[in-house]
Scaffold this active site. Sequence first.
Site, PDB file in Angstrom:
ATOM      1  N   SER A 239       0.646  -1.258  -0.074  1.00  8.76           N
ATOM      2  CA  SER A 239       0.039  -0.002   0.201  1.00  8.76           C
ATOM      3  C   SER A 239       0.886   1.312  -0.086  1.00  8.76           C
ATOM      4  CB  SER A 239      -0.862   0.011   1.173  1.00  8.76           C
ATOM      5  OG  SER A 239      -0.322  -0.120   2.477  1.00  8.76           O
ATOM      6  N   HIS A 269      -2.362  -8.701   1.771  1.00  7.51           N
ATOM      7  CA  HIS A 269      -1.946  -7.417   2.380  1.00  7.51           C
ATOM      8  C   HIS A 269      -2.945  -7.218   3.495  1.00  7.51           C
ATOM      9  CE1 HIS A 269      -0.049  -3.891   3.440  1.00  7.51           C
ATOM     10  NE2 HIS A 269      -0.440  -3.179   2.201  1.00  7.51           N
ATOM     11  N   HIS A 316       5.456 -13.136   7.050  1.00  9.45           N
ATOM     12  CA  HIS A 316       5.639 -11.657   6.870  1.00  9.45           C
ATOM     13  C   HIS A 316       6.715 -11.465   5.839  1.00  9.45           C
ATOM     14  CE1 HIS A 316       6.284  -7.394   7.067  1.00  9.45           C
ATOM     15  NE2 HIS A 316       5.111  -7.324   7.479  1.00  9.45           N
ATOM     16  N   ARG A 325       2.929  -5.451  16.610  1.00  5.61           N
ATOM     17  CA  ARG A 325       1.771  -4.627  16.687  1.00  5.61           C
ATOM     18  C   ARG A 325       0.770  -5.821  17.062  1.00  5.61           C
ATOM     19  NH1 ARG A 325       1.609  -3.083  10.139  1.00  5.61           N
ATOM     20  NH2 ARG A 325       2.595  -5.480  10.390  1.00  5.61           N
ATOM     21  N   ASP A 371      -2.308  -8.713  11.455  1.00  5.85           N
ATOM     22  CA  ASP A 371      -3.876  -9.072  11.060  1.00  5.85           C
ATOM     23  C   ASP A 371      -4.239 -10.307  11.912  1.00  5.85           C
ATOM     24  OD1 ASP A 371      -3.865  -7.024   9.079  1.00  5.85           O
ATOM     25  OD2 ASP A 371      -2.850  -8.310   7.707  1.00  5.85           O
TER      26      ASP A 371
HETATM   27  N1  CMX Z   1       0.705 -19.749   5.303  1.00  3.45           N
HETATM   28  C1  CMX Z   1       1.120 -20.832   4.482  1.00  3.45           C
HETATM   29  N2  CMX Z   1       2.209 -20.481   3.680  1.00  3.45           N
HETATM   30  C2  CMX Z   1       2.959 -19.471   3.734  1.00  3.45           C
HETATM   31  C3  CMX Z   1       2.353 -18.326   4.945  1.00  3.45           C
HETATM   32  C4  CMX Z   1       1.447 -18.398   5.486  1.00  3.45           C
HETATM   33  N3  CMX Z   1       0.819 -18.003   6.479  1.00  3.45           N
HETATM   34  N4  CMX Z   1       3.408 -17.278   4.670  1.00  3.45           N
HETATM   35  C5  CMX Z   1       4.350 -17.670   3.771  1.00  3.45           C
HETATM   36  N5  CMX Z   1       4.150 -18.988   3.137  1.00  3.45           N
HETATM   37  C6  CMX Z   1       4.431 -19.546   1.956  1.00  3.45           C
HETATM   38  C7  CMX Z   1       4.371 -18.509   0.754  1.00  3.45           C
HETATM   39  O1  CMX Z   1       3.320 -18.651   0.217  1.00  3.45           O
HETATM   40  C8  CMX Z   1       5.361 -19.256  -0.101  1.00  3.45           C
HETATM   41  O2  CMX Z   1       5.002 -20.283  -0.651  1.00  3.45           O
HETATM   42  P1  CMX Z   1       5.484 -20.707  -2.270  1.00  3.45           P
HETATM   43  O3  CMX Z   1       7.063 -20.811  -1.831  1.00  3.45           O
HETATM   44  O4  CMX Z   1       4.682 -21.875  -2.614  1.00  3.45           O
HETATM   45  O5  CMX Z   1       5.062 -19.302  -3.013  1.00  3.45           O
HETATM   46  C9  CMX Z   1       6.578 -19.223   0.967  1.00  3.45           C
HETATM   47  O6  CMX Z   1       5.932 -19.587   2.211  1.00  3.45           O
HETATM   48  C10 CMX Z   1       7.743 -18.539   1.308  1.00  3.45           C
HETATM   49  O7  CMX Z   1       7.025 -17.224   1.547  1.00  3.45           O
HETATM   50  P2  CMX Z   1       7.805 -16.181   2.260  1.00  3.45           P
HETATM   51  O8  CMX Z   1       8.926 -15.596   1.740  1.00  3.45           O
HETATM   52  O9  CMX Z   1       7.995 -16.423   3.841  1.00  3.45           O
HETATM   53  O10 CMX Z   1       6.698 -14.814   2.523  1.00  3.45           O
HETATM   54  P3  CMX Z   1       6.625 -13.920   1.315  1.00  3.45           P
HETATM   55  O11 CMX Z   1       7.312 -12.612   1.555  1.00  3.45           O
HETATM   56  O12 CMX Z   1       6.315 -14.277  -0.057  1.00  3.45           O
HETATM   57  O13 CMX Z   1       4.964 -13.287   1.569  1.00  3.45           O
HETATM   58  C11 CMX Z   1       3.332 -12.780   3.159  1.00  3.45           C
HETATM   59  C12 CMX Z   1       4.779 -12.701   2.773  1.00  3.45           C
HETATM   60  C13 CMX Z   1       2.622 -11.836   4.218  1.00  3.45           C
HETATM   61  C14 CMX Z   1       2.454 -12.460   1.753  1.00  3.45           C
HETATM   62  C15 CMX Z   1       2.799 -14.188   3.522  1.00  3.45           C
HETATM   63  O14 CMX Z   1       3.460 -14.526   4.533  1.00  3.45           O
HETATM   64  C16 CMX Z   1       1.366 -14.633   3.423  1.00  3.45           C
HETATM   65  O15 CMX Z   1       0.863 -15.026   2.213  1.00  3.45           O
HETATM   66  N6  CMX Z   1       0.730 -14.466   4.833  1.00  3.45           N
HETATM   67  C17 CMX Z   1      -0.831 -14.969   4.938  1.00  3.45           C
HETATM   68  C18 CMX Z   1      -1.558 -13.486   4.430  1.00  3.45           C
HETATM   69  C19 CMX Z   1      -1.134 -12.370   5.431  1.00  3.45           C
HETATM   70  O16 CMX Z   1      -1.373 -12.824   6.800  1.00  3.45           O
HETATM   71  N7  CMX Z   1      -0.997 -11.378   5.140  1.00  3.45           N
HETATM   72  C20 CMX Z   1      -0.799 -10.243   5.919  1.00  3.45           C
HETATM   73  C21 CMX Z   1       0.508  -9.539   5.992  1.00  3.45           C
HETATM   74  C22 CMX Z   1       0.579  -8.237   6.900  1.00  3.45           C
HETATM   75  C23 CMX Z   1      -0.404  -7.254   6.172  1.00  3.45           C
HETATM   76  O17 CMX Z   1       0.405  -6.714   5.011  1.00  3.45           O
HETATM   77  O18 CMX Z   1      -1.200  -6.752   6.374  1.00  3.45           O
END
Ligand code: CMX
Length: 433
Positions: A239, A269, A316, A325, A371
Amino acid sequence: MKLKETLAAKIEAARPRTTRLLKEFGGAKIGEVTVAQAIGGARGVKCLVTDISYLDPMEGIRFRGHTIPETLKHLPKPKGKAFPFVEGHLHLLLTGDFPTAGQVDELVDEMHARRKVPQYVFDVLRAMPRDSHPMTMFSTAILTMQRDSEFKTAYEKGLDKLTAWEPMYEDVLTIMARLPVIAAYIYRMKYKSDTHIAASETLDLGGNFAHMMGVKSPYDELMRLYFILHSDHESGNASAHTTHLVGSTLSDAFYSLSAGMNALAGPLHGLANQEVLRWIQGVYDKLGGKVPSKEDLKAFVWETLNSGQVIPGYGHAVLRKTDPRYEEQRNFCLKYLPNDEIFQVVSMLYDVVPPILEEQGKAKNPWPNVDAQSGVIQWHYGVTEYDFYTVMFGVGRAMGVLSNLVWDRALGYPIERPKSLTTAMIEAAVGIK
Ligand code: CMX
């Protein structure tokens, strides 16, 4: 001193630092980019500058150099309240200084004077299908007000680079004053039979939002905390980056923020806060309404992962520990709602999810983010319409991304334009024939 004068002095002092870095050290390297970073969403690439906040992977966010506990401690608070004025936090983000009580009072008055939302915004919202997502409504309302932009008008008259931040600042303050009114209007139009509560003439931003939502204290305390916690997470999050990118084209704050809010509306996000509650409701549905045990939760977490979905509220892109947070909101729960049933489920998830994510071995950070905890508190106070949660995240996030826009113009940051390569070029660079 008034906020705008304080800010003007800060900007004058900051400009020579940027000019010197560019002039004397423009060629110095601060990082390099790997193939994995280019393909993998620019993770960790150091190519943005902001002084508003900094996110350390192990420590969490610092606002203008201050941790969350320090920020909450030093910001002035409304009389008899435990959590600070949101307006004071906006002052901190913009200037880098904690405001005095007098400065906050002035800003609260100024925001009151700016907060009248034009009728056409409500007309547009009312013309939208009532089942539109509240984030679509929120983003549309912001965009609708673009015709009022002082920055746009100043640009049309011939914008001076040195004073370009001033009309941007005017827009930013007007937007911040209006967002809580718009958000509460969307909520009550969609979920409270279209009955509305007029803004109070005396309350601060957080108190007024709770009042317009129609939720009694300590919801006002919660919302002061909530808006401050969600305000900023340095510049690379989707964002903030979107708002900055759009603003770098000299788009005004209305265009830029509306775009930033569309990024916040993604499930990876800001929408994750609604997904957490939806996911927990899914557990209850599956168990026919029974409170889940740890074993039930473990099974549901694995089921979610095995179906290829993420566990919302966990992981994250930068953080490598529990999000402070999350911790701050957990402390709020422990103080105000320790026996809440869903809070207890959220607490159980804190025990259950990280070891499973570690065992699965994919997520780099198995710990909860902001979140994971925010929805349960809203639910407790009767705000159970979880598709609205990201709108409240948006009101808070606006403070950080808009403060950045003012500084973008103050320091004359140019249009953003990273370079792309083709897959064949990268293959050639690493020696693949
Ligand atoms: N559950 C399951 N798998 C997860 C995960 C979770 N909570 N978090 C990361 N992973 C997976 C990723 O999908 C990725 O899988 P692939 O290799 O198959 O694509 C792998 O682990 C590596 O990801 P990462 O490097 O640890 O995380 P990213 O930087 O790519 O993504 C985020 C970060 C937040 C998008 C991810 O952790 C996620 O999808 N979390 C769940 C959604 C969430 O809570 N989002 C809110 C974040 C805070 C905000 O911005 O508001």
